[in-house]
Design a protein around this motif. Structure first.
Motif, PDB file in Angstrom:
ATOM      1  N   UNK A 359      -5.033  -0.826  35.696  1.00  0.00           N
ATOM      2  CA  UNK A 359      -5.118  -0.707  34.235  1.00  0.00           C
ATOM      3  C   UNK A 359      -5.331  -2.069  33.585  1.00  0.00           C
ATOM      4  N   UNK A 360      -4.578  -3.068  34.044  1.00  0.00           N
ATOM      5  CA  UNK A 360      -4.716  -4.409  33.469  1.00  0.00           C
ATOM      6  C   UNK A 360      -6.068  -5.035  33.815  1.00  0.00           C
ATOM      7  N   UNK A 361      -6.602  -4.714  34.988  1.00  0.00           N
ATOM      8  CA  UNK A 361      -7.883  -5.281  35.391  1.00  0.00           C
ATOM      9  C   UNK A 361      -9.064  -4.682  34.662  1.00  0.00           C
ATOM     10  N   UNK A 362      -8.977  -3.402  34.330  1.00  0.00           N
ATOM     11  CA  UNK A 362     -10.122  -2.731  33.719  1.00  0.00           C
ATOM     12  C   UNK A 362     -10.318  -3.153  32.266  1.00  0.00           C
ATOM     13  N   UNK A 363      -9.255  -3.628  31.595  1.00  0.00           N
ATOM     14  CA  UNK A 363      -9.366  -3.992  30.171  1.00  0.00           C
ATOM     15  C   UNK A 363     -10.308  -5.184  29.974  1.00  0.00           C
ATOM     16  N   UNK A 364     -10.075  -6.342  30.621  1.00  0.00           N
ATOM     17  CA  UNK A 364     -11.044  -7.438  30.445  1.00  0.00           C
ATOM     18  C   UNK A 364     -12.412  -7.117  31.011  1.00  0.00           C
ATOM     19  N   UNK A 365     -12.461  -6.279  32.049  1.00  0.00           N
ATOM     20  CA  UNK A 365     -13.746  -5.898  32.636  1.00  0.00           C
ATOM     21  C   UNK A 365     -14.599  -5.125  31.627  1.00  0.00           C
ATOM     22  N   UNK A 366     -14.001  -4.145  30.957  1.00  0.00           N
ATOM     23  CA  UNK A 366     -14.739  -3.372  29.967  1.00  0.00           C
ATOM     24  C   UNK A 366     -15.140  -4.228  28.775  1.00  0.00           C
ATOM     25  N   UNK A 367     -14.290  -5.154  28.398  1.00  0.00           N
ATOM     26  CA  UNK A 367     -14.639  -6.052  27.290  1.00  0.00           C
ATOM     27  C   UNK A 367     -15.851  -6.906  27.664  1.00  0.00           C
ATOM     28  N   UNK A 368     -15.846  -7.425  28.891  1.00  0.00           N
ATOM     29  CA  UNK A 368     -16.996  -8.211  29.361  1.00  0.00           C
ATOM     30  C   UNK A 368     -18.273  -7.376  29.325  1.00  0.00           C
ATOM     31  N   UNK A 369     -18.190  -6.127  29.788  1.00  0.00           N
ATOM     32  CA  UNK A 369     -19.370  -5.261  29.806  1.00  0.00           C
ATOM     33  C   UNK A 369     -19.872  -4.978  28.396  1.00  0.00           C
ATOM     34  N   UNK A 370     -18.951  -4.750  27.487  1.00  0.00           N
ATOM     35  CA  UNK A 370     -19.365  -4.443  26.121  1.00  0.00           C
ATOM     36  C   UNK A 370     -20.117  -5.626  25.497  1.00  0.00           C
ATOM     37  N   UNK A 422       1.284  -9.729  43.749  1.00  0.00           N
ATOM     38  CA  UNK A 422       0.074  -9.806  44.569  1.00  0.00           C
ATOM     39  C   UNK A 422      -0.612  -8.464  44.693  1.00  0.00           C
ATOM     40  N   UNK A 423       0.182  -7.385  44.827  1.00  0.00           N
ATOM     41  CA  UNK A 423      -0.402  -6.047  44.904  1.00  0.00           C
ATOM     42  C   UNK A 423      -1.110  -5.685  43.595  1.00  0.00           C
ATOM     43  N   UNK A 424      -0.510  -6.085  42.465  1.00  0.00           N
ATOM     44  CA  UNK A 424      -1.147  -5.825  41.170  1.00  0.00           C
ATOM     45  C   UNK A 424      -2.452  -6.602  41.041  1.00  0.00           C
ATOM     46  N   UNK A 425      -2.471  -7.841  41.544  1.00  0.00           N
ATOM     47  CA  UNK A 425      -3.715  -8.616  41.542  1.00  0.00           C
ATOM     48  C   UNK A 425      -4.784  -7.917  42.367  1.00  0.00           C
ATOM     49  N   UNK A 426      -4.383  -7.368  43.508  1.00  0.00           N
ATOM     50  CA  UNK A 426      -5.354  -6.642  44.324  1.00  0.00           C
ATOM     51  C   UNK A 426      -5.824  -5.385  43.595  1.00  0.00           C
ATOM     52  N   UNK A 427      -4.906  -4.681  42.920  1.00  0.00           N
ATOM     53  CA  UNK A 427      -5.312  -3.505  42.159  1.00  0.00           C
ATOM     54  C   UNK A 427      -6.337  -3.841  41.090  1.00  0.00           C
ATOM     55  N   UNK A 428      -6.129  -4.970  40.392  1.00  0.00           N
ATOM     56  CA  UNK A 428      -7.098  -5.404  39.382  1.00  0.00           C
ATOM     57  C   UNK A 428      -8.432  -5.749  40.034  1.00  0.00           C
ATOM     58  N   UNK A 429      -8.369  -6.450  41.161  1.00  0.00           N
ATOM     59  CA  UNK A 429      -9.610  -6.835  41.848  1.00  0.00           C
ATOM     60  C   UNK A 429     -10.343  -5.618  42.376  1.00  0.00           C
ATOM     61  N   UNK A 430      -9.586  -4.631  42.785  1.00  0.00           N
ATOM     62  CA  UNK A 430     -10.165  -3.419  43.354  1.00  0.00           C
ATOM     63  C   UNK A 430     -11.091  -2.735  42.352  1.00  0.00           C
ATOM     64  N   UNK A 435     -16.305  -1.398  40.539  1.00  0.00           N
ATOM     65  CA  UNK A 435     -17.108  -1.047  39.382  1.00  0.00           C
ATOM     66  C   UNK A 435     -18.293  -1.990  39.220  1.00  0.00           C
ATOM     67  N   UNK A 436     -18.088  -3.274  39.475  1.00  0.00           N
ATOM     68  CA  UNK A 436     -19.193  -4.225  39.345  1.00  0.00           C
ATOM     69  C   UNK A 436     -20.304  -3.907  40.340  1.00  0.00           C
ATOM     70  N   UNK A 437     -19.938  -3.707  41.593  1.00  0.00           N
ATOM     71  CA  UNK A 437     -20.948  -3.501  42.621  1.00  0.00           C
ATOM     72  C   UNK A 437     -21.563  -2.103  42.558  1.00  0.00           C
ATOM     73  N   UNK A 438     -20.764  -1.090  42.205  1.00  0.00           N
ATOM     74  CA  UNK A 438     -21.337   0.250  42.082  1.00  0.00           C
ATOM     75  C   UNK A 438     -22.222   0.361  40.845  1.00  0.00           C
ATOM     76  N   UNK A 439     -21.855  -0.324  39.757  1.00  0.00           N
ATOM     77  CA  UNK A 439     -22.752  -0.368  38.600  1.00  0.00           C
ATOM     78  C   UNK A 439     -24.044  -1.096  38.947  1.00  0.00           C
ATOM     79  N   UNK A 440     -23.913  -2.164  39.701  1.00  0.00           N
ATOM     80  CA  UNK A 440     -25.105  -2.884  40.166  1.00  0.00           C
ATOM     81  C   UNK A 440     -25.962  -1.974  41.037  1.00  0.00           C
TER      82      UNK A 440
END
Length: 522
Positions: A359-370, A422-430, A435-440
């Motif tokens: 959840x925390x990882x997807x927020x900045x990711x979506x902002x970047x995409x927008x 560390x697990x939360x960091x991996x969840x954000x990276x996941x 999403x980055x590579x599948x969108x690509x």
């Protein structure tokens, strides 16, 4: 004459697809209302009027791209519910492996085999079911419903399994039929959302996709403690059964070509004996015969994987992410049951750290995409798939940091909460990496998106699925007294660091790779 198209209950409520086909006028023209289809007419040498069934302009409300926002929201919710149900039930039984070992008199490796066979099963299944959804004669909704029905039914013999062979074999079959949403949902979202908003919708898909596997052990630990390991599969039966009835009642067809083909069949039946040569614009995606269609949809994902270096490298990268994801089901029991002496339910709750990270990882990711994708589309600026690569590089850094942090903070002398960071960091990276590579991938191969996703799912599932079989041995053989998973995690961390070269390669040479492709649409 009135023709009623096959549609979901939500279609009847929101869109009123039921229409009358107007009679042709005396001058030989063909009339249709706003939701039937526009037509293109000309005369052939035999004097027949040729009619091409197509959308009634860019604003045709029957086109999924033009559906009301509420309808798109409902479809998103239904598919997200299906996605999270399948992913959550992937590893839901793993908290009960000790009970399975005792009941079936087997070792730990064999007790993890049902997880491996399930993951490999839905990797193989996508090779068949995902490309089928691209065929207008079949569509996406039919594939969803039929495969989900068999998945639901299979939960009964799985819950009643009497030995590990039955459990593993039936889980493989269930994985095959559970495969459809894993690759097709991304294509369904692209059906209903405008291209400039599609990556944002994929972010929603990412949340449910990667939160699901982490929620499975949490609910599974409660079910195992309260009712035994079999109740994990009874719960799967109930949850997937609810999804099945929701899809039957409320999920409309989203594949535009399939909708046009359905209308073509209805109109052709209406005017079969009159002087019209009726064609459909969806024919451009149909092979010349059904046999050729089957051959094409089975082999297309394989050919794309072998011929396209972009697809092959993305498959390799996501396989690593998947492998680490499924190794957590071996790592956390070591850290929290053996090192910190948590109860089973407490250990299951630690997996929710991944959900927080997602959840925390997807927020900045979506902002970047927008900012860097959607707004450029709105301003009609040229956008290339490489716009997704910087976030993938950032995701790789987070993934590597998370792996090392978990490995070297999982110690009896260090507080149990630190590895969860560390697990939360991996969840954000996941979620960012996928999403980055599948969108690509989707933007590079828009016409064959489902096939490209199917090949990706096959490779990453086959690789990631086998890791739980030797994950425990990896950690145990490299363990030390102070850091039981330190060196095992470091092996994965160094591999992760090396894999960063893949998104860097795409960023530097992506245009050249796509220009040399015969499948790429850009």
């Amino acid at each position: 004459m009135e023709v009623v198209y096959r549609e979901s209950f939500v279609g009847k409520l929101l869109f009123r697809y039921k229409r009358k086909l107007e009679s042709e006028t005396l001058d030989g023209s063909f009339a249709a209302n706003s939701t039937t289809s526009s037509t293109t007419k000309n005369w052939d040498q035999k004097g027949k009027t040729k009619i091409i069934i197509d959308w009634n302009g860019v604003s045709d409300p029957a086109n999924p791209q033009n559906w009301p926002f509420l309808a798109k929201l409902l479809v998103t919710f239904e598919l997200s519910l299906l996605q999270i149900a399948v992913y959550m039930c992937t590893a839901i039984y793993t908290p009960g492996v000790d009970q399975i070992m005792e009941e079936f008199q087997i070792g730990h490796t064999l007790s993890m085999l049902p997880l491996t066979t399930f993951v490999i099963g839905y990797g193989i299944g996508t090779m068949f079911f995902s490309p089928l959804s691209e065929d207008p004669r079949i569509g996406r909704t039919n594939v969803y419903i039929v495969t989900l029905f068999f998945y639901v039914v299979l939960q009964i013999p799985i819950a009643l399994s009497r030995n590990i062979s039955q459990l593993s074999g039936l889980r493989f079959a269930a994985g095959v039929f559970a495969s459809t949403p894993l690759a097709v949902i991304g294509a369904s979202f692209s059906d209903i959302f405008d291209f400039k908003y599609m990556p944002l919708s994929m972010g929603i898909w990412g949340i449910v996709s990667f939160a699901g596997p982490s929620m499975g052990p949490f609910f599974g630990s409660i079910l195992v403690v309260k009712g035994g390991w079999r109740w994990a599969f009874w719960f799967t039966l109930i949850l997937s059964g609810i999804c099945f009835f929701v899809l039957i009642l409320f999920l409309p067809e989203t594949n535009g070509d399939a909708i046009l083909y359905q209308k073509y069949k209805c109109i052709k039946a209406r005017y079969e004996y009159q002087d019209f040569d009726i064609k459909c614009s969806a024919f451009h995606v149909l092979p010349r015969s059904f046999d050729e269609a089957i051959t094409e949809i089975i082999w297309r994902p394989i050919i794309i994987t072998l011929e396209e270096p972009v697809v092959l490298l993305i498959n390799l990268y996501t396989s690593l992410v998947y492998a680490v994801l499924y190794l957590w089901f071996e790592l956390f029991p070591i850290v929290y049951l053996e090192v910190h002496h948590f109860s089973l339910i407490q250990m299951g709750a630690t997996y929710l750290s991944f959900v927080c990270g997602v959840v925390l990882g997807v927020i900045p990711y979506l902002y970047y995409l927008y900012i860097n994708y959607t707004q450029k589309f709105i301003r009609k600026e040229e956008v290339y798939p490489e716009v997704f690569i910087p976030t993938s590089i950032a995701g790789n850094i987070l993934m590597t940091a998370g792996i090392f942090l978990v490995g070297w903070t999982s110690s009896p002398k260090i507080h149990w909460f630190v590895p969860l960071i560390g697990a939360a960091l991996f969840g954000a990276s996941e979620v960012i990496n996928f999403q980055s590579l599948l969108n690509y991938l989707g933007m590079s191969f828009p016409r064959y998106m489902a096939s490209a996703f199917a090949s990706n799912n096959l490779i990453r599932s086959s690789v990631g699925g086998v890791f739980p079989l030797f994950g425990r041995n990896l950690y145990k053989n490299l363990s030390t007294r102070e850091f039981p998973v330190g060196w095992g995690s470091s092996v994965l961390g160094f591999i992760s660091l090396l894999m960063c070269s893949i998104p860097i390669l795409f960023y530097a040479n992506g245009k050249k790779l796509r220009a040399a492709s015969r499948y790429s649409g850009l």
